[in-house]
Design an enzyme around this catalytic site. Structure first.
Site, PDB file in Angstrom:
ATOM      1  N   GLU A  62       0.873  -1.179   0.000  1.00 24.63           N
ATOM      2  CA  GLU A  62       0.000   0.000   0.000  1.00 24.63           C
ATOM      3  C   GLU A  62       0.905   1.224   0.000  1.00 24.63           C
ATOM      4  O   GLU A  62       1.474   1.580   1.029  1.00 24.63           O
ATOM      5  CB  GLU A  62      -0.921  -0.017   1.225  1.00 24.63           C
ATOM      6  CG  GLU A  62      -1.928  -1.144   1.236  1.00 24.63           C
ATOM      7  CD  GLU A  62      -2.965  -1.030   0.136  1.00 24.63           C
ATOM      8  OE1 GLU A  62      -3.131   0.073  -0.427  1.00 24.63           O
ATOM      9  OE2 GLU A  62      -3.626  -2.035  -0.178  1.00 24.63           O
TER      10      GLU A  62
ATOM     11  N   CYS B 137      -1.971   9.466   2.532  1.00 20.20           N
ATOM     12  CA  CYS B 137      -1.531   8.913   1.246  1.00 20.20           C
ATOM     13  C   CYS B 137      -2.510   9.203   0.118  1.00 20.20           C
ATOM     14  O   CYS B 137      -2.125   9.232  -1.048  1.00 20.20           O
ATOM     15  CB  CYS B 137      -1.288   7.407   1.361  1.00 20.20           C
ATOM     16  SG  CYS B 137      -2.737   6.465   1.873  1.00 20.20           S
TER      17      CYS B 137
END
Length: 467
Positions: free
Chosen positions: A221, A255
């Site tokens: 991720e 993010c």
């Protein structure tokens, strides 16, 4: 236990022993029991409830997160993930029957989800609680043991996580390993059955290289520069509020935060005025007086962000406090792709702006660069919405909103290309930490002779079945 304080040999010996203990526990078969998994998930949730005050205090110390922000972005997401998993786990874990072709007449096919075994979860500092616990919930649900390596950059919440997990589970089942880079390297040198890493693409490459040594499957991720596109038919006031909210959560250290704005030239000036107003409405006319605005994680990241303020023209914001590591929400115009701020993911409350005249320009700009983790498009034109969805590759995103896609347990969350491999949340978390074992159950009531080489018409039968 902080493994970073140990000598190299002691650290390696301790980690090897921990891995051996977890492997032994896994092979005892206890984690395969669905009732056991459900009990552990419920226990984890109850322990988190008991630890809410400690979690709040730790995140205030590490990142200056407010009670609202901690609950909304850290604790509530974990509760939602656990609740959804507990509700659905029995159905997810059942073997699923699949169709069989005519050539397999008399047989039935099943897919059995089974745990990989021992999972390594390496988490980042920006959402240091939920980015540990959400993957852990998936690992537990799938029947794995797990070793967790939280970020050393958030020592207060890392300590709370270690204490919470130690009270919840025996270390041969779930364990927290505290430490920095050397500890992470030592962990990656051990053989795991699955690795789940959240962090930067640069470190993701190192993790993937280490996983390759043991052919270990993994999820990465990662991140990237997530574009936010505002077309000329968007609801400008609402778009500005939602973009400012998405950009300023955790001071932009997210993010999937909108990394940069691409605004249609016809509405650019008006829209940027809306952005300025939205910042003031959300955080006050003087954000420096807002005691709940999060701070930058450390001095290195702070200095990197301050250097970006030299790029382009600051339209609003730009003030900072080095002692507090505070930077106010800042909009920067007159930037281009050669500016340092446009080279890497910003990870801070700075929002550079570029303009476009036609969506074809947007497609080229985004597609010429590494695939982003997220993309946001503001427009009320469904044809244009579909055009953006179908012409740009990205991990996931929203139409007329930001960040909210990652909150739904029904939407897999993950990147593509440079922004990641694999996905999780909801059933996707269970699937990520489960191997899909395919099994064919064949009948013994009869036998089809065409499979055997001594059958006279074997070739003819095969031609009929597979022509």
């Amino acid at each position: 236990m902080d493994y970073e304080q140990m000598s190299k040999n002691e650290r390696m010996a301790k980690l090897k022993n921990l891995v051996e203990k977890q492997n032994f526990f896994f092979h005892s078969g206890q984690t395969r029991n669905i009732s056991f998994r459900l009990e552990q998930l419920k226990l984890l949730k109850s322990k988190i409830k008991a630890y809410e005050d400690k979690i709040n205090q730790a995140l205030r110390k590490d990142l200056n997160k407010s009670l609202l922000e901690v609950y909304a972005t850290e604790i509530a997401m974990v509760y939602g993930e656990i609740n959804h998993t507990v509700k659905n786990l029995r159905s997810w874990a059942k073997p699923s029957r699949v169709k069989t072709p005519l050539s397999h007449f008399g047989s039935t096919g099943y897919i059995y989800p089974e745990p990989y075994g021992l999972a390594l979860i390496i988490s980042p500092w920006n959402y240091p609680f939920q980015l540990v616990i959400c993957p852990l919930a998936g690992a537990i649900a799938a029947g794995n043991c797990a070793i967790i390596k939280p970020s050393e950059l958030c020592p207060n919440i890392t300590g709370v996580i270690a204490e919470l997990i130690q009270e919840c589970f025996p270390e041969e089942y779930i364990a927290v390993v505290e430490g920095g880079i050397e500890t992470a390297k030592a962990l990656l040198a051990e053989k795991f059955d699955y690795i789940f890493y959240t962090g930067s693409p640069a470190v993701g490459k190192i993790v993937m290289e280490a996983a390759a040594q043991n052919l270990t499957p993994l999820t990465l991720e990662l991140g990237g520069k997530s574009p936010c596109i505002v077309h000329n038919d968007a609801d400008l006031s609402l778009a500005a509020k939602r973009i400012v909210w998405g950009k300023c959560i955790n001071a932009g250290q997210t993010c999937v935060a909108p990394d940069y704005l691409l605004v249609h030239k016809n509405i650019k000036e008006k829209f940027l005025e809306n952005i300025k107003n939205a910042i003031q409405e959300s955080y006050g006319k003087d954000v420096t007086n807002n005691e709940d605005f999060p701070v930058i994680i450390n001095d290195r990241h702070f200095q990197r962000l301050v250097a970006y303020l030299e790029n382009g023209q600051v339209l609003t914001g730009g003030r900072y406090d080095e002692k507090r590591r505070f930077i106010e929400p800042t909009v920067i115009d007159q930037v281009n792709w050669n500016c340092p701020i446009m080279q890497d993911e910003i990870f801070g409350p700075l929002l550079p702006v570029m303009e476009y005249e036609d969506l074809s320009e947007v497609f080229k700009m985004v597609n010429d660069r590494p695939k982003p983790l997220a993309l946001y498009f503001f427009s009320n034109n469904k044809n244009l919405q579909n055009k953006v969805i179908n012409n740009i590759s990205y991990g996931g995103g929203c139409i007329n909103d930001t960040i909210f896609h990652l909150v739904s347990p029904y939407l897999p969350f993950g990147g593509v290309g440079n922004s990641g491999i694999g996905s999780y949340h909801g059933k996707s978390s269970f699937d990520t930490f489960s191997h899909k074992k395919s099994v064919l159950h064949q009948t013994t009531l009869f036998d089809l002779p065409a499979r055997y080489p001594n059958f006279k018409y074997a070739l003819k039968v095969f031609r009929m079945l597979f022509h």
